[in-house]
Design an enzyme around this catalytic site. Sequence first.
Site, PDB file in Angstrom:
ATOM      1  N   HIS A 171       0.819  -1.216   0.000  1.00  8.87           N
ATOM      2  CA  HIS A 171       0.000   0.000   0.000  1.00  8.87           C
ATOM      3  C   HIS A 171       0.854   1.269   0.000  1.00  8.87           C
ATOM      4  O   HIS A 171       0.339   2.354  -0.271  1.00  8.87           O
ATOM      5  CB  HIS A 171      -0.977  -0.008   1.181  1.00  8.87           C
ATOM      6  CG  HIS A 171      -0.348   0.234   2.515  1.00  8.87           C
ATOM      7  ND1 HIS A 171       0.007  -0.783   3.377  1.00  8.87           N
ATOM      8  CD2 HIS A 171      -0.011   1.392   3.152  1.00  8.87           C
ATOM      9  CE1 HIS A 171       0.516  -0.277   4.476  1.00  8.87           C
ATOM     10  NE2 HIS A 171       0.533   1.043   4.369  1.00  8.87           N
ATOM     11  N   ASP A 201       0.223  -7.748   1.408  1.00  8.58           N
ATOM     12  CA  ASP A 201       0.654  -6.351   1.551  1.00  8.58           C
ATOM     13  C   ASP A 201       2.180  -6.231   1.636  1.00  8.58           C
ATOM     14  O   ASP A 201       2.721  -5.516   2.483  1.00  8.58           O
ATOM     15  CB  ASP A 201       0.012  -5.710   2.771  1.00  8.58           C
ATOM     16  CG  ASP A 201       0.037  -4.183   2.710  1.00  8.58           C
ATOM     17  OD1 ASP A 201       0.305  -3.646   1.617  1.00  8.58           O
ATOM     18  OD2 ASP A 201      -0.193  -3.543   3.753  1.00  8.58           O
ATOM     19  N   SER A 280       4.726   2.797   7.944  1.00 11.90           N
ATOM     20  CA  SER A 280       4.378   1.605   7.179  1.00 11.90           C
ATOM     21  C   SER A 280       5.547   1.160   6.313  1.00 11.90           C
ATOM     22  O   SER A 280       6.180   1.963   5.627  1.00 11.90           O
ATOM     23  CB  SER A 280       3.164   1.881   6.289  1.00 11.90           C
ATOM     24  OG  SER A 280       2.024   2.126   7.070  1.00 11.90           O
TER      25      SER A 280
END
Length: 437
Positions: A171, A201, A280
Amino acid sequence: MATVCSLISTLFHSSPNPKSHPSPLLLHFLPKPLHTNHNLPIHNYSHSTLLPPPPSKTPTLVSSRSFLSFKSSHSCLDSFLALCTSLALSLTLLLSNADSASAFVVTAPRKLQSDELATVRLFQENTPSVVYITNLAVKQDAFTLDVLEVPQGSGSGFVWDKDGHIVTNYHVIRGASDLRVTLADQSTYDAKVVGFDQDKDVAVLRVDAPKDKLRPIPVGVSADLLVGQKVFAIGNPFGLDHTLTTGVISGLRREISSAATGRPIQDVIQTDAAINPGNSGGPLLDSSGNLIGINTAIYSPSGASSGVGFSIPVDTVNGIVDQLVKFGKVTRPILGIKFAPDQSVEQLGVSGVLVLDAPPNGPAGKAGLLPTKRDAYGRLVLGDIITSVNGKKVTNGSDLYRILDQCKVGDEVIVEVLRGDHKEKIPVTLEPKADET
């Protein structure tokens, strides 16, 4: 030093006439006489001023005028002795050791404790392995019609090997036209996408950087993690430079959904280490500085860290990265079906996965699984309801995904279905996704 101490002792205890008068230095600090009574008996006053009693038994009266005369006669000597005392005290401080004058000296900062030193060392040793990723998107200006590259997001990542492979979350790079990676020394390089796994992911990039600037992060294991052990998260939250947050593992074997496909990710690590936007893709480390997970999501309505963060375990990441580096894709087995939402099946009062569609060229269609359809009168005829795979109970879609993640392409699984009012066991040979063949 002995001379100075002797001088001070002499100043405090000597007087011109010790038999009749106290030390003038002491008299200098005595209270002033009471002016409301000029006939104050001296033995009453001497009790509060340490004056010796009179030699005779007959009380002697001393007026304030005579006392002031006495003080005036000794004023010069008092000033001289006060000056000598100040000089003696100053000399004493200069000649004394550092301990006696510690109150006048600014002390050095306290030394770090052993656990603090370990944390500082971990950050310094692993920071060169953490990178900053900028996601650029091509947009056209509405007025000039010029095509511009505009940053639409950012995140973190880490160096996987000396060949320039960078691991991050999918993402972080989703929807990017160009990607740029900034190393710890602030040098920036254009990055190319090697491959990604939307279901887990995970994405792998590659930069053409000198090998001496690439420091691969040490890879650990996540199978033996324990709740309560200390963890460290390094990243670039909110676009800041490298930041370290600490915490503990607050839960294991959690399950979250992929932001791209909604497919569940199992065995996720839960931690209370602060993970904010921009963290992230950054590494989650154990106390030895080894990689144990990728920081991927937080549970927070506001989008800021709420003390509940999730990391993909390194054991899952390891296999995915190896496939992406070698083949540029991840080969994951599928049944080749589309199934109904879990809520719809619950309304029917049954437990399992309802097959909505099973294309005839897919694994389930070839094996004979029946999809949901309408009959000639327009009535809805339910398809097969999968209740178990290889003897493992299936109650919802997450259970089905979890079982398939443990299988490989080409494996034959026994699918038990509820068809009408009876159950059947159907062998199905798993195949890869159509776009991965």
